[in-house]
Design an enzyme around this catalytic site. Structure first.
Site, PDB file in Angstrom:
ATOM      1  CB  VAL A 111      42.899  41.369  40.377  1.00  0.00           C
ATOM      2  CG1 VAL A 111      41.766  41.826  41.540  1.00  0.00           C
ATOM      3  CG2 VAL A 111      42.408  40.645  39.524  1.00  0.00           C
ATOM      4  CB  CYS A 112      43.228  44.656  43.889  1.00  0.00           C
ATOM      5  SG  CYS A 112      43.277  45.488  45.322  1.00  0.00           S
ATOM      6  CB  THR A 113      47.687  46.319  45.097  1.00  0.00           C
ATOM      7  OG1 THR A 113      47.433  45.052  45.698  1.00  0.00           O
ATOM      8  CG2 THR A 113      46.762  47.434  46.080  1.00  0.00           C
TER       9      THR A 113
END
Length: 320
Positions: free
Chosen positions: A107-109
Site C-alpha cells: 500500500v502506498c510507499t
C-alpha cells in the site's frame, strides 16, 4: 480453512493503510466469506507501533518469528517506510514470507519495502504519485507507473495512496469469493464497489485546488454546469467580461492551467463518470459532455487515461 493474511507494520506506518486492508477483510469474513480471512499484524520484534497521529497499535506477533504459511502478504506505507526499506532484517523477513505467499501486495510507499526486497525487479508497479519518481530513481529495475490506483503484475500487486488499498483489497475479495460478495462488502463500507486499478490516481476533482479568484470561480462553475455549450476561451472571456489574455493569466495563476485545458479535463472527467455509471451510447456521451465527436472524446481519453472510452467502460463493467 482460513485465508491467512499477514500485514506488515513498522514504526510510523500509516494507520489508514492498515485499516483499509484489515477492515475490508474483516468485513468480508463477517459477511460470509468462506474461507474467512485470518489477519495478523506483524512488526519487528512484535513491538507496538505508533501510527500517525500518535495512535499505538499492538502487533499479533514478530515478523521474524512467523513461520506459518501465508496466503496474502501486505506491506503498508507511511512516514516510516524509508526507514523500513533500509532495515535489512525487516526486508529479509518480508522476502522470506513472500517466497511462499500466494499473493504479495503493498500500500502506498510500502512499495519501497517490496522493491528493497527485490520483489518488484522486472515488474510494473505503482505507489503514491508524490513518491513515484523517488521509487523509480532508487530502483531502476522497477517499471514505475504513477498513474493507476493499483497495479497487478503476476502475484505481486502495488497500490497508490492510502484509500486505494480499499480498491485493491476489494479486488482480492472479488478474486477469492466473487463480485457479489465484493459488492456487499463495498456497500457495508459505504464506498465504491471497486474502482478498476487502471483508474487515474489524480482526477480534476482532486488535482487542482479550488479557485480563489472570483472570476475564475464563476467561469469554473459555468463550465461544470454547461458542458455542451460553447466553452471556447473567447466565449468564457465574454462571460467573465475580461479579455481572453487576462482570463488565461487568471487561470494560470489560480489553477495552473489555461481555460481550454480546464474545459477539456472537466469534459473528460464528466464523460468518464457517465461511461462508468451508465449504458448511454458513446455518441450521446460525447455530445452531452461537449465533445465535437466520439473521435475527439477518444483522443481526450487517451491523453488523460491512456485508454479509449470503450476500454474505460469495459473496465468498470468488469469491476461490477
Amino acid at each position: 480453512m482460513e485465508h491467512r493474511t499477514v500485514v506488515v507494520g513498522y514504526p510510523d506506518a500509516e494507520l489508514l493503510d492498515l485499516a483499509c486492508v484489515t477492515t475490508t477483510l474483516a468485513t468480508a469474513t463477517e459477511l460470509g466469506a468462506m474461507p474467512g480471512y485470518a489477519v495478523r499484524l506483524l512488526t519487528p520484534g512484535g513491538r507496538t507501533v505508533t501510527c500517525r497521529p500518535g495512535l499505538r497499535l499492538e502487533a499479533h506477533g514478530a515478523i521474524e518469528h512467523h513461520t506459518a504459511p501465508v496466503d496474502t502478504l501486505v506491506v503498508v506505507g507511511g512516514l516510516g517506510s524509508r526507514a523500513a526499506a533500509r532495515d535489512a532484517a525487516l526486508v529479509a523477513h518480508v522476502r522470506r514470507l513472500a517466497r511462499g505467499a500466494g499473493r504479495v501486495a503493498s500500500v502506498c510507499t510500502g512499495a519501497s519495502v517490496l522493491a528493497a526486497a527485490g520483489l518488484l525487479d522486472g515488474r510494473r508497479a505503482t505507489t503514491h504519485w508524490r513518491f513515484a519518481a523517488d521509487l523509480a530513481r532508487e530502483h531502476p529495475t522497477v517499471t514505475v507507473d504513477p498513474g493507476p490506483i493499483f497495479v497487478r503484475d503476476g502475484r505481486v500487486a502495488t497500490s497508490a495512496g492510502v484509500t486505494s488499498a480499499l480498491d485493491l483489497t476489494l479486488a482480492f475479495v472479488a478474486e477469492d469469493h466473487g463480485p457479489a460478495l465484493a459488492r456487499t462488502v463495498a456497500q457495508a463500507l459505504v464506498t465504491y464497489l471497486q474502482r478498476p486499478g487502471t483508474q487515474a490516481q489524480v482526477s480534476v476533482h482532486v488535482a487542482a485546488p479550488a479557485p480563489t479568484d472570483d472570476v475564475v470561480r464563476r467561469v469554473v462553475e459555468h463550465v461544470a454546469d454547461h458542458l455542451d455549450a460553447d466553452l471556447g476561451t473567447a466565449a468564457l472571456a465574454r462571460l467573465a467580461r475580461v479579455s481572453e489574455r487576462h482570463l488565461t493569466r487568471l487561470f494560470r495563476a489560480d489553477l495552473g492551467h489555461t481555460p481550454a485545458e480546464h474545459v477539456r479535463r472537466t469534459r473528460t472527467e464528466a464523460a468518464a463518470a457517465l461511461l462508468a455509471g451508465t449504458d448511454v451510447p458513446l455518441a450521446r456521451v460525447a455530445a452531452r459532455c461537449g465533445f465535437r465527436s466520439t473521435e475527439t472524446m477518444r483522443t481526450a481519453f487517451l491523453a488523460a487515461y491512456g485508454r479509449t472510452p470503450s476500454e474505460h467502460r469495459r473496465a468498470f463493467a468488469a469491476a461490477s
